[in-house]
Design a protein around this motif. Structure first.
Motif, PDB file in Angstrom:
ATOM      1  N   LEU A 162       0.841  -1.185   0.000  1.00  0.00           N
ATOM      2  CA  LEU A 162       0.000   0.000   0.000  1.00  0.00           C
ATOM      3  C   LEU A 162       0.881   1.241   0.000  1.00  0.00           C
ATOM      4  O   LEU A 162       1.778   1.376   0.816  1.00  0.00           O
ATOM      5  N   ALA A 163       0.602   2.157  -0.928  1.00  0.00           N
ATOM      6  CA  ALA A 163       1.231   3.479  -0.938  1.00  0.00           C
ATOM      7  C   ALA A 163       0.093   4.492  -0.927  1.00  0.00           C
ATOM      8  O   ALA A 163      -0.957   4.268  -1.525  1.00  0.00           O
TER       9      ALA A 163
ATOM     10  N   TYR B 251      -5.473   9.244  -2.116  1.00  0.00           N
ATOM     11  CA  TYR B 251      -5.589   8.026  -2.914  1.00  0.00           C
ATOM     12  C   TYR B 251      -4.744   6.926  -2.289  1.00  0.00           C
ATOM     13  O   TYR B 251      -3.645   7.163  -1.811  1.00  0.00           O
ATOM     14  N   GLN B 252      -5.274   5.724  -2.312  1.00  0.00           N
ATOM     15  CA  GLN B 252      -4.510   4.549  -1.914  1.00  0.00           C
ATOM     16  C   GLN B 252      -4.122   3.814  -3.190  1.00  0.00           C
ATOM     17  O   GLN B 252      -4.964   3.607  -4.070  1.00  0.00           O
ATOM     18  N   LEU B 253      -2.871   3.441  -3.287  1.00  0.00           N
ATOM     19  CA  LEU B 253      -2.369   2.670  -4.424  1.00  0.00           C
ATOM     20  C   LEU B 253      -1.994   1.288  -3.901  1.00  0.00           C
ATOM     21  O   LEU B 253      -1.067   1.136  -3.113  1.00  0.00           O
ATOM     22  N   TRP B 254      -2.744   0.282  -4.323  1.00  0.00           N
ATOM     23  CA  TRP B 254      -2.517  -1.093  -3.889  1.00  0.00           C
ATOM     24  C   TRP B 254      -1.738  -1.820  -4.984  1.00  0.00           C
ATOM     25  O   TRP B 254      -2.294  -2.199  -6.009  1.00  0.00           O
TER      26      TRP B 254
ATOM     27  N   GLU C 165      -3.928  -0.836  -8.065  1.00  0.00           N
ATOM     28  CA  GLU C 165      -5.346  -0.489  -8.065  1.00  0.00           C
ATOM     29  C   GLU C 165      -5.433   0.858  -7.357  1.00  0.00           C
ATOM     30  O   GLU C 165      -4.885   1.021  -6.270  1.00  0.00           O
ATOM     31  N   VAL C 166      -6.079   1.848  -7.961  1.00  0.00           N
ATOM     32  CA  VAL C 166      -6.181   3.183  -7.372  1.00  0.00           C
ATOM     33  C   VAL C 166      -7.531   3.320  -6.677  1.00  0.00           C
ATOM     34  O   VAL C 166      -8.569   3.111  -7.298  1.00  0.00           O
ATOM     35  N   ILE C 167      -7.498   3.669  -5.397  1.00  0.00           N
ATOM     36  CA  ILE C 167      -8.718   3.838  -4.607  1.00  0.00           C
ATOM     37  C   ILE C 167      -8.783   5.281  -4.118  1.00  0.00           C
ATOM     38  O   ILE C 167      -7.836   5.773  -3.509  1.00  0.00           O
ATOM     39  N   ASP C 168      -9.891   5.950  -4.384  1.00  0.00           N
ATOM     40  CA  ASP C 168     -10.127   7.310  -3.884  1.00  0.00           C
ATOM     41  C   ASP C 168     -10.757   7.164  -2.503  1.00  0.00           C
ATOM     42  O   ASP C 168     -11.905   6.753  -2.387  1.00  0.00           O
ATOM     43  N   THR C 169     -10.003   7.491  -1.441  1.00  0.00           N
ATOM     44  CA  THR C 169     -10.509   7.268  -0.084  1.00  0.00           C
ATOM     45  C   THR C 169     -11.629   8.223   0.295  1.00  0.00           C
ATOM     46  O   THR C 169     -12.398   7.932   1.208  1.00  0.00           O
ATOM     47  N   LYS C 170     -11.738   9.352  -0.391  1.00  0.00           N
ATOM     48  CA  LYS C 170     -12.848  10.269  -0.114  1.00  0.00           C
ATOM     49  C   LYS C 170     -14.089   9.884  -0.909  1.00  0.00           C
ATOM     50  O   LYS C 170     -15.192  10.277  -0.574  1.00  0.00           O
ATOM     51  N   GLY C 171     -13.885   9.165  -1.990  1.00  0.00           N
ATOM     52  CA  GLY C 171     -15.011   8.697  -2.796  1.00  0.00           C
ATOM     53  C   GLY C 171     -15.768   9.784  -3.518  1.00  0.00           C
ATOM     54  O   GLY C 171     -16.934   9.617  -3.838  1.00  0.00           O
ATOM     55  N   THR C 172     -15.111  10.898  -3.800  1.00  0.00           N
ATOM     56  CA  THR C 172     -15.821  12.016  -4.423  1.00  0.00           C
ATOM     57  C   THR C 172     -15.570  12.132  -5.921  1.00  0.00           C
ATOM     58  O   THR C 172     -16.493  12.353  -6.681  1.00  0.00           O
ATOM     59  N   GLN C 173     -14.329  11.974  -6.344  1.00  0.00           N
ATOM     60  CA  GLN C 173     -14.009  12.231  -7.751  1.00  0.00           C
ATOM     61  C   GLN C 173     -14.084  10.994  -8.637  1.00  0.00           C
ATOM     62  O   GLN C 173     -14.161  11.109  -9.835  1.00  0.00           O
ATOM     63  N   ARG C 174     -14.061   9.824  -8.048  1.00  0.00           N
ATOM     64  CA  ARG C 174     -14.072   8.574  -8.811  1.00  0.00           C
ATOM     65  C   ARG C 174     -13.054   8.634  -9.943  1.00  0.00           C
ATOM     66  O   ARG C 174     -13.331   8.303 -11.082  1.00  0.00           O
ATOM     67  N   SER C 175     -11.864   9.078  -9.608  1.00  0.00           N
ATOM     68  CA  SER C 175     -10.835   9.290 -10.618  1.00  0.00           C
ATOM     69  C   SER C 175     -10.375   7.994 -11.272  1.00  0.00           C
ATOM     70  O   SER C 175      -9.741   8.023 -12.299  1.00  0.00           O
ATOM     71  N   TRP C 176     -10.707   6.862 -10.674  1.00  0.00           N
ATOM     72  CA  TRP C 176     -10.285   5.594 -11.248  1.00  0.00           C
ATOM     73  C   TRP C 176     -11.201   5.179 -12.400  1.00  0.00           C
ATOM     74  O   TRP C 176     -10.993   4.193 -13.050  1.00  0.00           O
ATOM     75  N   ARG C 177     -12.245   5.957 -12.656  1.00  0.00           N
ATOM     76  CA  ARG C 177     -13.154   5.651 -13.768  1.00  0.00           C
ATOM     77  C   ARG C 177     -12.946   6.705 -14.839  1.00  0.00           C
ATOM     78  O   ARG C 177     -13.072   7.886 -14.584  1.00  0.00           O
ATOM     79  N   TRP C 178     -12.631   6.270 -16.034  1.00  0.00           N
ATOM     80  CA  TRP C 178     -12.312   7.221 -17.111  1.00  0.00           C
ATOM     81  C   TRP C 178     -13.427   7.266 -18.126  1.00  0.00           C
ATOM     82  O   TRP C 178     -13.917   6.237 -18.584  1.00  0.00           O
TER      83      TRP C 178
ATOM     84  N   LEU D   3      -5.503   2.299 -16.363  1.00  0.00           N
ATOM     85  CA  LEU D   3      -6.193   3.168 -15.411  1.00  0.00           C
ATOM     86  C   LEU D   3      -5.196   3.918 -14.529  1.00  0.00           C
ATOM     87  O   LEU D   3      -5.371   5.105 -14.242  1.00  0.00           O
ATOM     88  N   PHE D   4      -4.126   3.239 -14.119  1.00  0.00           N
ATOM     89  CA  PHE D   4      -3.111   3.891 -13.297  1.00  0.00           C
ATOM     90  C   PHE D   4      -2.367   4.970 -14.091  1.00  0.00           C
ATOM     91  O   PHE D   4      -2.136   6.076 -13.595  1.00  0.00           O
ATOM     92  N   ALA D   5      -2.031   4.675 -15.348  1.00  0.00           N
ATOM     93  CA  ALA D   5      -1.352   5.670 -16.193  1.00  0.00           C
ATOM     94  C   ALA D   5      -2.234   6.893 -16.398  1.00  0.00           C
ATOM     95  O   ALA D   5      -1.747   8.039 -16.373  1.00  0.00           O
ATOM     96  N   GLU D   6      -3.531   6.677 -16.579  1.00  0.00           N
ATOM     97  CA  GLU D   6      -4.453   7.805 -16.735  1.00  0.00           C
ATOM     98  C   GLU D   6      -4.551   8.624 -15.450  1.00  0.00           C
ATOM     99  O   GLU D   6      -4.636   9.845 -15.478  1.00  0.00           O
TER     100      GLU D   6
END
Length: 195
Positions: free
Chosen positions: A51-52, A57-60, A81-94, A173-176
């Motif tokens: 985990l970083a 964001y959490q990067l697993w 795997e990119v996780i938005d811990t605030k759950g607001t921007q959903r940046s992992w979905r392009w 998804l991570f590169a984006e």
């Protein structure tokens, strides 16, 4: 954490010595330069993650341990795997991908779901469907999806199983994420190998 009897037996067998115990009056010192076979199998089949955290964001990162013939362990990281811990921007979905696949246009994608827009009039999904497509980075993905909800805007579906391209999708998804949030990664250096 409780272990089952099978798990306890497995762990006991891993650390069981094939040699008879030495008598107390016979001091013995051994040195081993490689990983024992039983431990090597355990390590090479382990599903580990690191985990970083970057901002909120959490990067697993999947961690794979490779052991060569001389017993040297080489850890290798895959795209996280990119996780938005605030759950607001959903940046992992392009969004706005415009990927065409079997009568649908994939408008957005994440590691767990897709949003499809039908390119024809009669495209309704009611059960698990197999789709294949190519990401903008030219990597191919083949997966089974299951519809979750449908509206006049399109169809949301969850990913049931990725046959091919799972790591390629996660890397894309991570590169984006890195591209869109470059400011978060200015002072972070990510490599494929841990030293």
């Amino acid at each position: 954490m409780d272990f089952s009897a099978e798990e306890i037996d497995f762990l006991s067998d891993l650390f069981k010595s094939d040699q008879k115990p030495a008598l107390p009056h016979e001091p013995m010192l051994t040195m081993q330069s490689s990983v024992p076979v039983s431990i090597a199998q355990l390590l090479s089949n382990a599903n580990l993650t690191l985990l970083a955290e970057v901002a909120h964001y959490q990067l697993w990162f999947p961690l794979h341990l490779k052991i060569n013939s001389s017993g040297t362990i080489t850890p290798t990281l895959s795209a996280p795997e990119v996780i938005d811990t605030k759950g607001t921007q959903r940046s992992w979905r392009w969004s706005h991908l415009n990927i065409k696949s079997q009568g649908f246009c994939i408008e957005s994608i994440s590691s767990t779901g897709v949003f499809l827009k039908p390119t024809g009039k009669h495209k309704n999904l009611s059960k698990v469907q197999h789709v294949e497509f190519t990401l903008p980075n030219k990597e191919s993905v083949s997966m089974d999806i299951e519809p979750v909800r449908q509206s006049k805007h399109g169809l949301a579906a969850k990913i049931k199983h990725i046959h091919t391209g799972k790591e390629q999708l996660r890397a894309y998804l991570f590169a984006e994420h890195q591209r869109q949030y470059a400011n978060l990664y200015q002072h972070v250096q990510l490599t494929n190998y841990i030293s």
